[in-house]
Scaffold this active site. Structure first.
Site, short mmCIF file in Angstrom:
data_model
loop_
_atom_site.label_atom_id
_atom_site.label_comp_id
_atom_site.label_asym_id
_atom_site.label_seq_id
_atom_site.Cartn_x
_atom_site.Cartn_y
_atom_site.Cartn_z
N CYS A 170 -16.50 48.11 -33.58
CA CYS A 170 -15.18 49.20 -34.31
C CYS A 170 -13.95 48.72 -33.26
O CYS A 170 -13.95 47.84 -33.70
CB CYS A 170 -15.53 50.89 -33.75
N ASP A 218 -17.02 50.47 -46.23
CA ASP A 218 -16.39 50.66 -44.26
C ASP A 218 -15.01 51.55 -45.24
O ASP A 218 -14.45 50.92 -46.04
CB ASP A 218 -16.48 49.41 -43.22
N HIS A 251 -19.03 52.02 -41.71
CA HIS A 251 -18.30 51.58 -41.15
C HIS A 251 -19.40 52.58 -40.40
O HIS A 251 -19.98 53.23 -40.38
CB HIS A 251 -16.95 52.28 -40.62
#
Length: 283
Positions: A170, A218, A251
């Site tokens: 991330c 994502d 994600h």
């Protein structure tokens, strides 16, 4: 955070804490409260056969950089991996990643990049407050902390200073891309779903090959950015760098403590990571 002092000043051995020592841990004991799933069954890697340490890395700041370190027991030198956290700082998931690497023969170090705020990030549940702290960590500051970490590794008798890789998740994924641009000690990087938009125009700056691992589902990183980065890598002639996209992944698909965890894709990505490191001399 633990501060050690002596009448004659801080000595190198003061900046080296074992988890089994009398000093309390510098890091949050559990998983990030803002993201952990109620029904999560995260991977837990035991520390048998490993040395687990907490240390301070000199970085030119008044207070040095705290870091969690996992490495194999015994003598000898080992390849190294810098593990870069998500926006939640160093918590149980990041520490377990370090132990996974150590079980494979690596020295793994996870710096606490947000320590200057004095806030215990994994304990926060308000994303606005978390992002406020994260926003205080400038690009130059973080990149400098990465360089300080690689310099520290090169000075350790148990580390192969010419075999340093970096991986991040991330927020940490973007750090990986930048580290491969600005830190000459980094030999290879693997970025898990890091923000690409500000980095596309800088693809030509890469000095070490980066493998990007991204999810097609994502919601924060559009596929247009992924395709733009792939095109930029090709245009810059960065043949050792590439991005693999998982069709069914969101994600955070590697984060085994979060609802977004995708076990199959996480396992495949980990295998690709190890292959990328091996192919580029970080093994």
């Amino acid at each position: 955070m633990v501060t050690l002092t002596r009448p004659d000043g801080t000595q190198p051995q003061d900046l080296h804490l074992t988890r089994r020592g009398a000093v309390a841990s510098m890091f949050f004991a559990g998983y990030a409260l803002a993201a952990v799933a109620a029904d999560a069954k995260p991977v837990t890697t035991p520390d048998d056969g490993l040395i687990i340490e907490e240390t301070f890395i000199p970085n030119g700041a008044d207070k040095p950089l705290p870091a969690y370190v996992a490495r194999p027991k015994g003598s000898g030198k080992h390849p190294c991996v810098i593990v870069v956290n998500e926006i939640f700082g160093v918590h149980a998931y990041i520490k377990d990643i370090c132990r996974r690497f150590a079980k494979l023969g690596y020295v793994a170090v996870a710096p606490e990049f947000f320590y200057r705020s004095g806030v215990n990030l994994p304990a926060l549940t308000d994303f606005k407050e978390i992002l406020k702290v994260v926003g205080q960590a400038s690009v130059d500051q973080v990149d400098g902390d990465v360089r300080a970490t690689s310099a520290w590794l090169k000075a350790q008798k148990f580390a192969k200073g010419d075999k340093i890789g970096i991986t991040g998740f991330c927020w940490g994924g973007a750090v990986v891309w930048r580290a491969a641009m600005v830190d000459p000690d980094i030999k290879a990087g693997v970025a898990w779903y890091g923000n690409l938009k500000p980095l596309i125009a800088r693809a030509g700056e890469l000095k070490a090959p980066v493998l990007g691992l991204y999810g097609a589902l994502d919601q924060g990183i559009p596929q247009t950015d992924v395709q733009a980065m792939k095109a930029a890598l090709a245009a810059a002639g960065k043949k050792g760098s590439d991005i693999h996209v998982y069709a069914d992944a969101q994600h955070g698909f590697h984060a085994d403590y979060r609802p977004s965890y995708n076990e199959a894709d996480a396992r495949d990505g980990w295998a690709r990571l190890l292959g990328h490191f091996k192919a580029n001399g970080v093994a």
